[in-house]
Design a protein around this motif. Structure first.
Motif, PDB file in Angstrom:
ATOM      1  N   VAL A  86       0.874  -2.482   4.723  1.00 53.73           N
ATOM      2  CA  VAL A  86      -0.311  -3.054   3.853  1.00 53.73           C
ATOM      3  C   VAL A  86       0.049  -4.753   3.184  1.00 53.73           C
ATOM      4  O   VAL A  86      -1.014  -5.328   3.650  1.00 53.73           O
ATOM      5  CB  VAL A  86      -0.111  -1.773   2.659  1.00 53.73           C
ATOM      6  CG1 VAL A  86      -1.417  -2.396   2.185  1.00 53.73           C
ATOM      7  CG2 VAL A  86      -0.822  -0.496   3.671  1.00 53.73           C
ATOM      8  N   TYR A  87       1.286  -5.358   3.021  1.00 63.41           N
ATOM      9  CA  TYR A  87       1.121  -6.636   2.104  1.00 63.41           C
ATOM     10  C   TYR A  87       1.971  -7.154   3.163  1.00 63.41           C
ATOM     11  O   TYR A  87       2.450  -8.249   2.553  1.00 63.41           O
ATOM     12  CB  TYR A  87       2.504  -6.139   0.920  1.00 63.41           C
ATOM     13  CG  TYR A  87       1.889  -5.126   0.204  1.00 63.41           C
ATOM     14  CD1 TYR A  87       0.831  -4.628  -0.589  1.00 63.41           C
ATOM     15  CD2 TYR A  87       2.632  -3.662  -0.391  1.00 63.41           C
ATOM     16  CE1 TYR A  87       0.108  -4.351  -1.335  1.00 63.41           C
ATOM     17  CE2 TYR A  87       2.551  -2.883  -1.622  1.00 63.41           C
ATOM     18  CZ  TYR A  87       1.393  -2.804  -2.329  1.00 63.41           C
ATOM     19  OH  TYR A  87       0.830  -2.877  -2.842  1.00 63.41           O
ATOM     20  N   GLY A  88       2.430  -6.766   4.234  1.00 66.14           N
ATOM     21  CA  GLY A  88       2.505  -8.239   4.765  1.00 66.14           C
ATOM     22  C   GLY A  88       3.797  -8.539   4.484  1.00 66.14           C
ATOM     23  O   GLY A  88       4.681  -9.586   4.756  1.00 66.14           O
ATOM     24  N   VAL A  96      -2.745  -5.452  -5.459  1.00 67.56           N
ATOM     25  CA  VAL A  96      -3.868  -5.490  -4.299  1.00 67.56           C
ATOM     26  C   VAL A  96      -3.678  -4.932  -2.925  1.00 67.56           C
ATOM     27  O   VAL A  96      -4.563  -5.556  -2.318  1.00 67.56           O
ATOM     28  CB  VAL A  96      -3.844  -6.866  -4.144  1.00 67.56           C
ATOM     29  CG1 VAL A  96      -4.385  -7.965  -5.113  1.00 67.56           C
ATOM     30  CG2 VAL A  96      -2.659  -7.436  -3.448  1.00 67.56           C
ATOM     31  N   TRP A  97      -3.890  -3.548  -3.171  1.00 64.90           N
ATOM     32  CA  TRP A  97      -3.640  -2.897  -2.189  1.00 64.90           C
ATOM     33  C   TRP A  97      -5.037  -1.879  -1.795  1.00 64.90           C
ATOM     34  O   TRP A  97      -4.791  -2.117  -0.351  1.00 64.90           O
ATOM     35  CB  TRP A  97      -2.754  -1.354  -1.622  1.00 64.90           C
ATOM     36  CG  TRP A  97      -3.474  -0.723  -3.124  1.00 64.90           C
ATOM     37  CD1 TRP A  97      -2.635  -0.496  -4.681  1.00 64.90           C
ATOM     38  CD2 TRP A  97      -4.211   0.315  -2.901  1.00 64.90           C
ATOM     39  NE1 TRP A  97      -3.056   0.291  -5.140  1.00 64.90           N
ATOM     40  CE2 TRP A  97      -4.284   0.788  -3.895  1.00 64.90           C
ATOM     41  CE3 TRP A  97      -5.136   0.488  -2.359  1.00 64.90           C
ATOM     42  CZ2 TRP A  97      -5.416   1.752  -4.882  1.00 64.90           C
ATOM     43  CZ3 TRP A  97      -5.594   1.683  -2.277  1.00 64.90           C
ATOM     44  CH2 TRP A  97      -5.833   2.310  -3.630  1.00 64.90           C
ATOM     45  N   ASN A 122      -7.295  -4.701  -1.662  1.00 62.20           N
ATOM     46  CA  ASN A 122      -8.578  -5.837  -1.671  1.00 62.20           C
ATOM     47  C   ASN A 122      -8.774  -5.394  -0.620  1.00 62.20           C
ATOM     48  O   ASN A 122      -8.649  -5.332   0.704  1.00 62.20           O
ATOM     49  CB  ASN A 122      -7.804  -6.980  -1.889  1.00 62.20           C
ATOM     50  CG  ASN A 122      -7.976  -8.429  -1.677  1.00 62.20           C
ATOM     51  OD1 ASN A 122      -8.525  -8.945  -0.835  1.00 62.20           O
ATOM     52  ND2 ASN A 122      -8.523  -8.557  -2.738  1.00 62.20           N
ATOM     53  N   THR A 123     -10.447  -5.905  -0.210  1.00 60.13           N
ATOM     54  CA  THR A 123     -10.942  -6.360   0.518  1.00 60.13           C
ATOM     55  C   THR A 123     -10.194  -6.747   2.386  1.00 60.13           C
ATOM     56  O   THR A 123     -10.500  -6.737   3.089  1.00 60.13           O
ATOM     57  CB  THR A 123     -12.679  -6.493   0.600  1.00 60.13           C
ATOM     58  OG1 THR A 123     -12.034  -8.803   0.546  1.00 60.13           O
ATOM     59  CG2 THR A 123     -13.667  -5.991  -0.286  1.00 60.13           C
ATOM     60  N   LEU A 124      -9.496  -7.977   1.884  1.00 60.67           N
ATOM     61  CA  LEU A 124      -8.768  -8.572   2.622  1.00 60.67           C
ATOM     62  C   LEU A 124      -7.603  -7.962   3.324  1.00 60.67           C
ATOM     63  O   LEU A 124      -6.838  -8.266   4.431  1.00 60.67           O
ATOM     64  CB  LEU A 124      -8.228 -10.188   2.224  1.00 60.67           C
ATOM     65  CG  LEU A 124      -8.980 -10.765   1.440  1.00 60.67           C
ATOM     66  CD1 LEU A 124      -8.620 -12.207   1.029  1.00 60.67           C
ATOM     67  CD2 LEU A 124     -10.211 -11.462   2.616  1.00 60.67           C
ATOM     68  N   LEU A 125      -6.992  -6.537   3.078  1.00 61.49           N
ATOM     69  CA  LEU A 125      -6.163  -5.949   3.242  1.00 61.49           C
ATOM     70  C   LEU A 125      -6.997  -4.261   4.042  1.00 61.49           C
ATOM     71  O   LEU A 125      -6.124  -3.346   3.982  1.00 61.49           O
ATOM     72  CB  LEU A 125      -5.282  -5.294   2.359  1.00 61.49           C
ATOM     73  CG  LEU A 125      -4.551  -7.698   1.730  1.00 61.49           C
ATOM     74  CD1 LEU A 125      -3.846  -6.465   0.807  1.00 61.49           C
ATOM     75  CD2 LEU A 125      -3.963  -7.671   2.898  1.00 61.49           C
ATOM     76  N   ILE A 154      -3.596   6.309  -0.104  1.00 65.15           N
ATOM     77  CA  ILE A 154      -2.827   5.546  -1.214  1.00 65.15           C
ATOM     78  C   ILE A 154      -3.186   6.223  -2.219  1.00 65.15           C
ATOM     79  O   ILE A 154      -4.232   6.505  -2.486  1.00 65.15           O
ATOM     80  CB  ILE A 154      -3.199   4.126  -1.133  1.00 65.15           C
ATOM     81  CG1 ILE A 154      -2.275   3.595  -0.290  1.00 65.15           C
ATOM     82  CG2 ILE A 154      -2.214   3.613  -2.289  1.00 65.15           C
ATOM     83  CD1 ILE A 154      -1.141   4.040   0.651  1.00 65.15           C
ATOM     84  N   GLN A 155      -2.356   6.359  -4.014  1.00 65.69           N
ATOM     85  CA  GLN A 155      -2.366   7.325  -4.661  1.00 65.69           C
ATOM     86  C   GLN A 155      -1.112   6.539  -5.554  1.00 65.69           C
ATOM     87  O   GLN A 155      -0.525   7.217  -5.458  1.00 65.69           O
ATOM     88  CB  GLN A 155      -2.395   8.766  -4.678  1.00 65.69           C
ATOM     89  CG  GLN A 155      -2.812   9.187  -6.392  1.00 65.69           C
ATOM     90  CD  GLN A 155      -2.559  10.834  -5.876  1.00 65.69           C
ATOM     91  OE1 GLN A 155      -3.033  11.591  -4.851  1.00 65.69           O
ATOM     92  NE2 GLN A 155      -2.384  11.284  -7.020  1.00 65.69           N
TER      93      GLN A 155
END
Length: 227
Positions: A95-97, A107-108, A110-113, A127-128
């Motif tokens: 998810v976070y690279g 920012v998990w 976020n639309t970019l992810l 995710i919770q």
């Protein structure tokens, strides 16, 4: 991450600054309990200058107005500091690279992810977010500005230029006697007193400060304010 070998995607990753001190119990819980969700926030006991001053909740709008604030004043309430500190290596990578600051900034979603998130949740639970630790049952201590007066002066002088207000730009704020008085009285550089006094008790069980702080002669200046 390239320097770490033999990892599994359910291994635990923690992101902690030097002044964020997790409890042993919180770490053991994450290690032994199976089924917690991610990302995880830690609820820290937030102290300033030492473990004897708790950070209080910021005053409300009416309380912050001179004169009027006296009419609406109330007993200071402790502020719990919650920070995103934990996820698995699987979430960190997929998810976070492998960018740990994306965990801290939460920012998990976020639309970019979005695509990364879908790839991860295809084979993992949804995710919770949740918080480990609350007031009275902390997941750790966050000790801000916990230095000797000389250390605080160095921190003031070394602050980044974009940090505002940059108190190190005011010569009177660098005076060691002034800094020592702030530590002793619980004052702040703007003239306010935003902290709650918490004296150490004889029956302390790690709530006041970590045991390795209490039992070390190196850190006694963080346990008792200057007289």
């Amino acid at each position: 991450m390239k320097m770490i070998e033999n990892t599994r995607e359910d291994d635990i990753f923690l992101l902690l600054d030097a002044d964020e001190l997790p409890t042993k119990e919180a770490l053991i819980f994450l290690k032994l309990f199976d089924g917690w969700r991610e990302p995880v926030k830690f609820g820290f006991r937030w102290t300033v200058f030492g473990f004897f001053w708790l950070k209080a909740e910021d005053p409300g709008q009416l309380e912050s107005i001179p004169l009027i604030g006296k009419l609406f004043s109330r007993k200071k309430q402790e502020r719990l500091l919650t920070l995103y500190t934990v996820c698995t290596l699987g979430m960190l990578s997929t998810v976070y690279g492998d960018n740990a600051m994306l965990l801290r900034r939460n920012v998990w979603n976020n639309t970019l992810l979005h695509d990364r998130l879908n790839n991860y949740t295809a084979n993992h639970p949804k995710i919770q977010e949740w918080t480990l630790g609350n007031i009275g049952h902390y997941a750790g201590h966050h000790c801000s500005w916990c230095y000797s007066p000389e250390g605080i002066r160095l921190k003031l002088e070394a602050a980044q230029r974009h940090d505002k207000p940059r108190w190190g730009d005011y010569p009177d704020k660098l005076n060691l006697k002034y800094i020592q008085e702030l530590i002793r009285t619980g004052g702040w550089f703007d003239g306010s007193k935003p902290f709650i006094s918490v004296p150490r008790t004889k029956n302390d069980t790690g709530l006041f400060a970590p045991d390795y702080i209490l039992n070390s002669n190196l850190f006694q200046y963080l346990v008792k304010p200057p007289s």
